[in-house]
Design an enzyme around this catalytic site. Sequence first.
Site, PDB file in Angstrom:
ATOM      1  N   ASP A  26      -6.495   9.964  -1.603  1.00 35.54           N
ATOM      2  CA  ASP A  26      -5.631   9.066  -0.850  1.00 35.54           C
ATOM      3  C   ASP A  26      -5.895   7.669  -1.402  1.00 35.54           C
ATOM      4  O   ASP A  26      -6.939   7.079  -1.122  1.00 35.54           O
ATOM      5  CB  ASP A  26      -5.990   9.164   0.646  1.00 35.54           C
ATOM      6  CG  ASP A  26      -5.302   8.100   1.495  1.00 35.54           C
ATOM      7  OD1 ASP A  26      -4.437   7.372   0.967  1.00 35.54           O
ATOM      8  OD2 ASP A  26      -5.622   8.001   2.699  1.00 35.54           O
ATOM      9  N   LYS A  89      -1.994  -1.965  -4.258  1.00 35.87           N
ATOM     10  CA  LYS A  89      -0.946  -0.961  -4.051  1.00 35.87           C
ATOM     11  C   LYS A  89       0.405  -1.616  -3.744  1.00 35.87           C
ATOM     12  O   LYS A  89       1.453  -1.067  -4.060  1.00 35.87           O
ATOM     13  CB  LYS A  89      -1.355  -0.050  -2.890  1.00 35.87           C
ATOM     14  CG  LYS A  89      -0.487   1.166  -2.693  1.00 35.87           C
ATOM     15  CD  LYS A  89      -1.101   2.070  -1.644  1.00 35.87           C
ATOM     16  CE  LYS A  89      -0.251   3.257  -1.319  1.00 35.87           C
ATOM     17  NZ  LYS A  89      -0.914   4.117  -0.315  1.00 35.87           N
ATOM     18  N   GLU A 189       2.440  10.928   1.323  1.00 41.20           N
ATOM     19  CA  GLU A 189       1.382  10.861   2.342  1.00 41.20           C
ATOM     20  C   GLU A 189       1.737  11.652   3.601  1.00 41.20           C
ATOM     21  O   GLU A 189       0.888  12.408   4.097  1.00 41.20           O
ATOM     22  CB  GLU A 189       1.076   9.393   2.683  1.00 41.20           C
ATOM     23  CG  GLU A 189       0.318   8.702   1.545  1.00 41.20           C
ATOM     24  CD  GLU A 189       0.393   7.184   1.573  1.00 41.20           C
ATOM     25  OE1 GLU A 189       0.871   6.618   2.576  1.00 41.20           O
ATOM     26  OE2 GLU A 189      -0.025   6.562   0.583  1.00 41.20           O
ATOM     27  N   ASP A 213       2.396   6.594  11.059  1.00 43.32           N
ATOM     28  CA  ASP A 213       1.236   6.110  10.299  1.00 43.32           C
ATOM     29  C   ASP A 213       1.047   4.607  10.533  1.00 43.32           C
ATOM     30  O   ASP A 213       1.795   3.792  10.001  1.00 43.32           O
ATOM     31  CB  ASP A 213       1.473   6.417   8.805  1.00 43.32           C
ATOM     32  CG  ASP A 213       0.321   5.960   7.915  1.00 43.32           C
ATOM     33  OD1 ASP A 213      -0.557   5.204   8.386  1.00 43.32           O
ATOM     34  OD2 ASP A 213       0.310   6.357   6.738  1.00 43.32           O
TER      35      ASP A 213
END
Length: 619
Positions: A26, A89, A189, A213
Amino acid sequence: MAKFSINLKDGSVKQEEEKDIIVGIDLGTTNSLVAYINEGQPEILRTPTASKALVPSIVHFDESGSVVVGDAAKEMLISAPERTIYSVKRLLGKSYTDISEIKDLLGYTIIDEDEDTLVKIKVGDRYYSPIELSAEILRELKRVAESRLEAKIEKAVITVPAYFNDSQRQATRDAGKLAGLDVLRIVNEPTAASLAYGIGTSREQAETIAVYDLGGGTFDISILEIQDGIFEVLATNGDTFLGGDDFDRAIIDYWMETYSIPAQLLEDKAFGQMIRLQAEEAKKTLSSSSEYSFSFENQEFSITKETFESIISPLVDKTLEICRRCIEDADIELSSIDQVVMVGGSTRVPLVKEVVAKLFKKEVNDTIDPDQVVALGAAVQADILAGNRKDMLLLDITPLSLGIETMGGLMDTIIPRNSKVPAKAGRQYTTSVDGQTKLKVAVYQGERDLVKDNRKLGEFVLSGIPPMAAGMPKIDIKFILDADGILRVKASETRSNVQTEVQIKSQYGISEEEMALMLKDSLVNAQQDMDQRALIEAQNEGKNVALHSEKFIEQNAAILSSEEVKTLKSHIGTLRSQIESGTKDDINGAMDALNAYSTPLAQRALDHNIAVALKGKDL
Ligand code: AMP
């Protein structure tokens, strides 16, 4: 790690075939994790001495250029912000235009001369791409896994947000390769989170799932449909600046107001740091207690769970609104959602769970640690790819990447390896010479960055392009790969509608061994390939900048002083000589210098041209 077995009867020794371990990773905005399957169960990997399994996604370069990743880098955030890169990211696979809104929020320098090319990060006199920085984080995770498992790790599954586009996915894949990992699959994800709960692991099940999330800085909601083992993202929505950090800020604001603390005290490093840490502690404690208090310099600070819930309620409501929109986009009824999965540390807040359960009218899946659920699911996906879960359907995939040759002999991948088949993808190109009427399209297969190291599948010419200035034609190249591995490549110039098409049998003549060799080569040479690609890209970009600058001098001779023309020419000269013999950093440095000098001149030329255009007109 090889295993040997000894036959006790005849004393013969046999080497047992051992399958390579495939890890699940992850790669998060704030933290990253690595997991694997241990005797059928997903398990997070951490070094024997590590107190936490989370590796902060932070990279620090010291003055000498050596690099540290994770907790050690996090410690440098305040003392050396210019050399400490976080949230990389958010930059992955993006151009300067894409990130114009967030660049000011980051403590380090982001560079780009050309708004449409990918961003670079400047640390000292070196330039790094987000791919190289992500590779550092992946290298650290690889090290963690190798030290814990005492085995070489070379294969991985990496997760990305469901909304990541092709360029962001490709960048993630490249980062893996650069870190010495063969990335077998890029997984969404929310798909990984569902897999961790065992949702979608049997073929018969057809289900609709919502994955909520809420992390430290971002919120994502995805609606997935699973049928016959295929996960399809029906819709995704979110807010890239909404998360647990905002809960902390709400607590700080509440304390500042309640205890009449002047706002400028927050600028004090010691006080600011202390109150931020206390606010996060308060939030975490209130997930399981009804009150939190502490004292600082004779002042008692406290907050009840009730107050906390009331101050974060507008933020939580915002996530619900986004969920409703996502359900609408997915074009489904709320009642058809079968499961709700919770991901991200902030879903530990009881209020969040309550309101989400209320919205979806069902209990949420929250039994797996929300920080770990994505990495654990990635490990499950890795296990499926390793062939250990026969009940899972594996989709047909392309074994090697397919792409075309672009400037400087670079391979531009259009359909990445491991893409589902059938697949369709395309990209737009243009010409590099004025008046160009033909374009050669050469199609290659392989993982190396330079086409000369890959396998050529065929080539054709798109002719009849009407003569235009370089960069004007819009040439669409489309790759269509059917279920049998037959590739059709279409090229068309959209302004004039000139088009041509060829059919190529993509895998013809490649044996399993050759394929394995090509993949191995690409891993062994990853660093060298990336360096060479970066150099060629910098050279291409540099040539463009030099050409534009020369045109600029020609077109604006009237408003430039001879001194300015001389300086510009000298900058162009330096750039040209760096393109010939310099490193990518030298070329980038020369481009920076030319750019810094020419930007105010370009502004003046623009003002002048506007003034000329308006002359004589009434406003
Ligand atoms: P993530 O980005 O998924 O790692 O989430 C990190 C966020 O979760 C941070 O804002 C943390 O403060 C928050 N968090 C971690 N533990 C808890 C907890 N027990 N209660 C509330 N929030 C938490």
